[in-house]
Design a protein around this motif. Structure first.
Motif, short mmCIF file in Angstrom:
data_model
loop_
_atom_site.label_atom_id
_atom_site.label_comp_id
_atom_site.label_asym_id
_atom_site.label_seq_id
_atom_site.Cartn_x
_atom_site.Cartn_y
_atom_site.Cartn_z
N ILE A 93 7.84 -33.68 -83.65
CA ILE A 93 9.41 -33.64 -83.74
C ILE A 93 10.06 -34.99 -83.61
O ILE A 93 9.84 -35.42 -82.27
CB ILE A 93 10.10 -32.45 -83.11
N VAL A 94 10.56 -35.71 -84.57
CA VAL A 94 10.72 -37.28 -84.15
C VAL A 94 12.16 -37.31 -84.36
O VAL A 94 12.95 -37.15 -85.35
CB VAL A 94 10.04 -38.14 -85.36
N GLY A 95 12.75 -37.85 -83.28
CA GLY A 95 14.18 -38.19 -83.30
C GLY A 95 14.61 -39.75 -83.12
O GLY A 95 13.86 -40.49 -82.34
N GLY A 96 15.91 -39.98 -83.19
CA GLY A 96 16.14 -41.39 -82.91
C GLY A 96 17.60 -41.75 -83.73
O GLY A 96 18.01 -40.67 -84.50
N TYR A 97 18.60 -42.72 -83.11
CA TYR A 97 19.78 -42.92 -83.88
C TYR A 97 19.55 -43.45 -85.18
O TYR A 97 18.35 -43.90 -85.72
CB TYR A 97 20.27 -43.99 -83.01
N ALA A 98 20.58 -43.41 -85.95
CA ALA A 98 20.65 -44.05 -87.35
C ALA A 98 20.03 -45.35 -87.30
O ALA A 98 20.54 -46.16 -86.37
CB ALA A 98 22.04 -43.96 -87.88
N ALA A 202 0.59 -26.90 -81.57
CA ALA A 202 1.22 -27.60 -80.63
C ALA A 202 2.45 -28.78 -80.93
O ALA A 202 2.18 -29.21 -82.17
CB ALA A 202 0.05 -28.68 -80.05
N VAL A 203 3.13 -28.59 -79.90
CA VAL A 203 4.39 -29.53 -80.35
C VAL A 203 4.53 -31.06 -79.48
O VAL A 203 4.17 -30.77 -78.35
CB VAL A 203 5.47 -28.57 -80.14
N THR A 204 4.79 -31.78 -80.16
CA THR A 204 5.11 -33.10 -79.54
C THR A 204 6.45 -33.72 -79.97
O THR A 204 6.83 -33.79 -80.89
CB THR A 204 4.10 -34.40 -79.87
N PHE A 205 7.07 -33.98 -78.90
CA PHE A 205 8.37 -34.70 -79.29
C PHE A 205 8.29 -35.96 -79.11
O PHE A 205 7.80 -36.61 -78.24
CB PHE A 205 9.78 -34.12 -78.28
N VAL A 206 9.12 -36.81 -80.09
CA VAL A 206 8.94 -38.22 -80.24
C VAL A 206 10.33 -38.75 -80.22
O VAL A 206 11.12 -38.47 -81.11
CB VAL A 206 8.06 -38.51 -81.42
N TRP A 207 10.43 -39.95 -79.44
CA TRP A 207 11.72 -40.66 -79.57
C TRP A 207 11.57 -41.99 -79.80
O TRP A 207 10.67 -42.67 -79.53
CB TRP A 207 12.50 -40.60 -78.37
N VAL A 208 12.27 -42.46 -80.96
CA VAL A 208 12.19 -43.75 -81.40
C VAL A 208 13.38 -44.69 -81.08
O VAL A 208 14.57 -44.07 -81.13
CB VAL A 208 12.30 -43.63 -82.85
N TYR A 209 13.14 -45.58 -80.23
CA TYR A 209 14.08 -46.58 -79.57
C TYR A 209 14.29 -47.64 -80.46
O TYR A 209 13.24 -48.43 -80.90
CB TYR A 209 13.64 -46.90 -78.16
N ASP A 244 20.28 -45.73 -73.93
CA ASP A 244 19.42 -45.20 -72.81
C ASP A 244 18.88 -43.84 -72.87
O ASP A 244 17.97 -43.35 -72.31
CB ASP A 244 19.83 -45.62 -71.48
N PHE A 245 19.58 -43.35 -73.95
CA PHE A 245 18.94 -41.69 -73.87
C PHE A 245 17.52 -41.36 -74.25
O PHE A 245 17.08 -42.18 -75.15
CB PHE A 245 19.96 -41.15 -75.00
N ARG A 246 17.24 -40.32 -73.71
CA ARG A 246 15.76 -39.97 -73.93
C ARG A 246 15.77 -38.49 -73.79
O ARG A 246 16.40 -37.72 -73.24
CB ARG A 246 14.87 -40.57 -72.98
N PRO A 247 14.67 -37.83 -74.60
CA PRO A 247 14.64 -36.20 -74.46
C PRO A 247 14.68 -35.90 -73.01
O PRO A 247 13.76 -36.61 -72.29
CB PRO A 247 13.50 -36.02 -75.19
N SER A 248 14.97 -34.70 -72.76
CA SER A 248 14.96 -34.48 -71.23
C SER A 248 13.58 -33.39 -71.09
O SER A 248 13.33 -32.78 -70.06
CB SER A 248 16.22 -33.24 -70.94
N VAL A 249 12.71 -33.72 -72.02
CA VAL A 249 11.21 -33.05 -71.72
C VAL A 249 10.31 -34.33 -71.95
O VAL A 249 10.78 -35.35 -72.38
CB VAL A 249 11.02 -32.01 -72.61
N PRO A 250 8.91 -34.00 -71.62
CA PRO A 250 8.05 -35.08 -71.97
C PRO A 250 7.85 -35.24 -73.27
O PRO A 250 7.99 -34.42 -74.24
CB PRO A 250 6.73 -34.13 -71.28
N HIS A 251 7.57 -36.72 -73.54
CA HIS A 251 7.77 -36.98 -75.02
C HIS A 251 7.01 -38.35 -75.07
O HIS A 251 6.74 -39.10 -74.13
CB HIS A 251 9.40 -37.24 -75.44
#
Length: 281
Positions: A93-98, A202-209, A244-251
């Motif tokens: 599950i990959v998130g990030g700003y525009a 299995a789920v992995t959360f991903v944040w793109v900075y 500086d936002f990051r997911p509130s769980v391990p990612h």
């Protein structure tokens, strides 16, 4: 994370985005690139900046000059078909700003694995825009209370249902969307993880900075109508988001700034972590 000096890093920002487009398959092997002047107009930068970006890509072997005015993409490995099947599905599950590069990362991951690529805009935008017009709003509205309360939740519901259907068929899935509110909601994160675990996935959360300069360069270049409000008041937009936002769980964190490793290299590292050695090709 430091923000690069825009005057010094602009050609690297352009080069990185074009590199990501090549590695994600958005630009194809053998495709003729637009002229330097055309690219400069598209990006809103100088001809010199494009020339320097092309020099970087040529040194990496991703772009080849066929004549003084013709450059083509060089990515013969695109023809290779990759398919990774696992005993139990993985969901990324990959998130990030525009403009952060989340969709490009998703495409690279999908090309490396053959897993389902599920992007929110691709799946929902045509229906969303029609729905916005039906209730008397601009099809490009993403700020109004009506959009946020009535339509946005349905977008994410459709996206996650598409992922759940793939997982039920034994397929791994890569899901890309901003996920700003969702990644800040521990209850949503826990509920989402549990729903996929119940399906043996299995789920992995991903944040793109990505730094704000690169984000702005990319958003301006893609020219999407839905971004017009952001670009018209860029400083106001930056004031409404938190870099500086990051997911509130391990990612897993992906750094798509010019200071970060190439996106494809980070994608490979991410896959090694996710699969933990379990793969049948």
């Amino acid at each position: 994370m430091p923000t690069p000096d825009r005057s010094e890093a602009l050609h690297q920002q352009v080069a990185r985005t074009i590199r990501n487009d090549i590695e994600s398959g958005a630009l194809r092997d053998g495709q003729v690139l637009d002229s330097t002047r055309e690219l400069a107009a598209q990006w809103g930068v100088s001809v010199f900046t494009i020339t320097e970006a092309m020099r970087v890509l040529a040194e990496e072997g991703l772009v080849v000059s066929k004549s003084r005015s013709k450059r083509v993409v060089h990515a013969p490995e695109q023809s290779k078909k990759n398919e990774i099947r696992l005993q139990s599905p993985r969901v990324l599950i990959v998130g990030g700003y525009a403009g952060s590069g989340k969709t490009e990362l998703g495409r690279i991951l999908a090309r490396e694995t053959g897993w389902a690529m599920l992007d929110k805009d691709t799946l929902t935008r045509p229906v969303l825009e029609a729905a916005l017009e039906l209730i008397g709003l601009s099809p490009h509205d993403r700020e109004s209370e009506q959009y946020l309360k009535l339509l946005r939740p349905r977008e994410y519901e459709a996206l996650m249902e598409a992922a759940a259907e793939n997982v039920a068929c034994g397929n791994s899935a890569i899901i890309t969307a901003p996920f700003i509110a969702e990644f800040g909601d521990p209850a949503w994160l826990d509920r989402t993880r549990s729903s996929f675990v119940d399906k043996n996935a299995a789920v992995t959360f991903v944040w793109v900075y990505c730094d704000e300069g690169s984000m702005q360069t990319y958003i301006r270049r893609r020219g999407a109508a839905r971004d017009a409000a952001k670009l018209a008041d860029w400083n106001g937009y930056l004031g409404r988001i938190n870099l500086d936002f990051r997911p509130s769980v391990p990612h897993m964190l992906i750094n798509n700034c010019i200071s970060g490793a190439p996106l494809k290299a980070q994608a490979k590292t991410l896959l090694r972590e996710v699969m933990g050695g379990e793969a049948e090709q």
